[in-house]
Every structure is written in C-alpha cells, then in structure tokens.
Motif scaffolding. Structure first.
Motif, short mmCIF file in Angstrom:
data_model
loop_
_atom_site.label_atom_id
_atom_site.label_comp_id
_atom_site.label_asym_id
_atom_site.label_seq_id
_atom_site.Cartn_x
_atom_site.Cartn_y
_atom_site.Cartn_z
N HIS A 246 0.90 -1.13 0.18
CA HIS A 246 0.08 -0.15 -0.11
C HIS A 246 0.72 0.98 0.04
O HIS A 246 0.68 2.05 -0.83
N ALA A 249 2.05 2.02 -3.11
CA ALA A 249 1.44 2.54 -3.78
C ALA A 249 1.41 3.75 -3.78
O ALA A 249 1.00 4.32 -4.61
N LEU A 267 -2.02 5.22 -13.31
CA LEU A 267 -2.19 5.43 -12.59
C LEU A 267 -1.67 3.77 -13.28
O LEU A 267 -1.89 2.49 -12.67
N LEU A 270 1.29 2.12 -12.48
CA LEU A 270 0.84 1.59 -11.54
C LEU A 270 0.56 -0.05 -11.24
O LEU A 270 0.85 -0.96 -10.56
N SER A 271 -1.07 0.70 -12.14
CA SER A 271 -1.75 -0.81 -11.94
C SER A 271 -1.38 -2.19 -12.60
O SER A 271 -0.96 -3.07 -11.83
N LEU A 274 1.58 -3.63 -10.39
CA LEU A 274 1.01 -4.18 -8.95
C LEU A 274 0.59 -5.65 -9.76
O LEU A 274 0.66 -6.10 -8.21
N HIS A 276 -3.07 -5.48 -10.66
CA HIS A 276 -4.42 -6.03 -10.57
C HIS A 276 -4.62 -6.37 -11.73
O HIS A 276 -3.63 -6.11 -13.08
N PRO A 279 -6.88 -1.05 -13.79
CA PRO A 279 -6.60 0.27 -13.10
C PRO A 279 -7.95 -0.07 -12.15
O PRO A 279 -7.68 1.17 -10.78
N ARG A 281 -9.10 -1.51 -9.70
CA ARG A 281 -8.75 -2.03 -8.28
C ARG A 281 -7.67 -1.31 -7.68
O ARG A 281 -7.45 -1.70 -6.78
N THR A 282 -6.84 -0.27 -8.14
CA THR A 282 -6.14 0.67 -8.20
C THR A 282 -5.81 1.78 -8.18
O THR A 282 -5.52 2.19 -6.24
N TYR A 283 -7.80 1.92 -8.16
CA TYR A 283 -8.13 3.26 -7.50
C TYR A 283 -8.12 3.43 -5.95
O TYR A 283 -8.68 4.69 -5.39
N TYR A 285 -6.28 2.36 -3.96
CA TYR A 285 -5.17 3.04 -2.73
C TYR A 285 -5.41 4.90 -3.18
O TYR A 285 -4.86 5.74 -2.30
#
Length: 308
Positions: A246, A249, A267, A270-271, A274, A276, A279, A281-283, A285
């Motif tokens: 976490h 991110a 983003l 990053l997704s 990571l 995911h 994307p 699922r990354t929101y 954060y």
C-alpha cells in the motif's frame, strides 16, 4: 452423490482454465460433499448448504459467509449444466466486508525495520529479511510473490524480476532500479558464502537453505515491528507486511501529483506493475491516504482535474 463429485472435478477444471487457483475452494467443497454424504442428501438443498456453512458455530460470521459463497458458486455452475440443485440466497448469511486501514510507512519507519533486522540470529537471516523488506517496499509486490521467486526469476542481465503464477495465474516483469538490482546481487553473494545442507531454487532462503514459509515471514516481521518501536495508529490501523505494498502505491501516486505528471497514465502503469487485473482495482489507493486525497483536491481546485 458420485455425480456431484464428478461435477466438482469438472467445475474446478473449468475455473482453473480461466486462471483461478481455488486451493481453498476445492478443500471446502470436498468437505461439503462429505457433509452431504453424512446427512444422506441426494442433492444440494439450501438448508443443507446453510447448515454446513455455519460450522463451526463459534467463529466470525465472515467465515460462515465465505463458506456459503463457495457453495453458491458451485451450485450456480450445477444449474448451468442442468443438474437440479438449490442455490442458497445471496443474503442468507449476510456479512459486510471491511478492509483494514492501511498502515502507510514513512521512510524513517522502513529504515527502522531494516535496522531491526540486524538483530536477527544469523548473517543470512539478517541479509534475507533486509533484502526482502527492501524489495517489498520499492516494488510493491505481494509477499507471496516475493517468497515464491526462484533465482532464475532474477534476470541479472536486464535488471528485471519475473513474477510467475501470481493472482489469476498472471505473469509480469518488474524493471528494477539500479539500487535494487545491486541489493539483490549483494544478497546472492551472501547466500553463496553460506555452507548450507541444501539449497532450494528459491531466491529468498531460510537458514536451512529452504524456501521461506509465509507464516514464518509474518511472525518474523511482527517481531521486527516491535523491535523497531512501531505501534498501531488506531485499532484498525496496525503495521502489517502487506502495507508495504500500500505504501509503495500511495508514494508513487503522490509523486505523480507533486511533479505535475500525468496521474491517469501513472495509475495505469502502476496497476500493471502491481499485477492488478484492471486499473479500477488500483483506484482504491486514492482513498488510502489523506495526503493523496489532498493532492487530488488541489489539482481539481487549480482547474487541471482532467489529468487527475
């Protein structure tokens, strides 16, 4: 009941072909079929599914709900292939999932964890946990992904780590910063100096030369947390090893805001980094850090919210 056992094998094969691992689901569903045999049920009825899901009685309702969810998925499949069963209602065992509040580590706290690792019992354990914690902090990979890395997954020529068989059976490559690359090479040299009875193909190994176990990593990390003097910020916000992910991110997104970069593009990257599925699922954060929310609000106030 033999038809249900065969149907279960077909169900697991189908879902695994879609990338699901289902180790826990398989175990639970086999236990459920044994239960149906014991109560002499000829097919799946909602009352049987609920009665089984509520075992054992004196544990959290979340576990009962998860057990019933596993049965519901199987029952839906059976109906789709024309096997007459009852599908338990979705709200039969209600439970509202609640995510833990992420413990966002500061650079000083990560440094304190690395320093605490120097108190471990051997030079190999010191090197293993310092390198493991550092790698989690700068890549955001999952703990399970890190301890399942093999030496062959570290591409020393291109400075890349290959994550294999992650969630949904995905594989991805992580480009490494030069300092991370150097730290991994230093760890491998430390490994080679050890006289171990055996050496697993794993990248990170125990003092016995075997692959690290998830439960042992968690236990050791909590020891380091205490030695580093880290304490819970609230009842729901306690330092966990997964929170290194976490923290990575959130730091990445804050940096994008602070440097005026394209946060939407960052983003998306990053997704992927990571691991995911998408994307969206990354929101999540975005809501994990007041500082990050503040940066987003400031950009909207300035009128450049089209890039946030």
């Amino acid at each position: 009941m033999s038809s249900l056992h065969q149907a279960l094998a077909d169900y697991l094969q189908l879902r695994r072909s879609l990338g699901y691992k289902l180790a826990r689901s398989e175990k639970l569903l086999r236990q459920f079929l044994v239960y149906l045999d014991d109560v002499r049920a000829e097919t799946i009825m909602a009352e049987h599914a609920i009665a089984w899901a509520c075992q054992p009685p004196n544990i959290k309702s979340s576990w009962h709900s998860q057990r019933l969810t596993v049965v519901r998925g199987f029952a839906h499949y059976l109906q789709s292939v024309d096997i007459p069963v009852e599908v338990p209602a979705a709200g039969a065992l209600p439970w509202r999932p609640c995510r833990a509040t992420p413990y966002l580590y500061t650079e000083q706290e990560i440094g304190a964890l690395l320093k605490a690792a120097t108190t471990l019992s051997s030079s190999l354990r010191v090197a293993t946990y310092q390198t493991l914690i550092g790698l989690l902090a700068v890549t955001g990979m999952r703990v399970g992904e890190a301890i399942h890395l093999d030496r062959s997954d570290f591409d020393a020529r291109d400075g890349v780590l290959v994550i294999r068989h992650a969630k949904f059976n995905k594989t991805r490559e992580l480009p490494l910063h030069a300092t991370t690359f150097t730290a991994l090479q230093r760890y491998l040299r430390c490994r080679e100096r050890q006289r171990l009875p055996e050496r697993a193909p794993a990248l990170f190994i125990s003092s016995a030369g075997t692959r690290l176990l998830y439960c042992n990593v968690q236990w050791t990390f909590q020891r380091l947390v205490r030695r580093a003097g880290l304490v819970a910020r609230t009842r729901a916000c306690r330092p966990r090893i997964h929170d290194l992910r976490h923290s990575f991110a959130v730091r990445t997104l804050i940096e994008a805001y602070q440097t005026g970069g394209d946060t939407q593009q960052r983003l998306t990257v990053l997704s992927t980094y990571l691991g995911h599925v998408d994307p969206a699922r990354t929101y999540w954060y975005l809501s994990a850090s007041p500082e990050l929310l503040g940066q987003a609000a400031e950009r909207l106030t300035r009128g450049d919210g089209d890039r946030s």
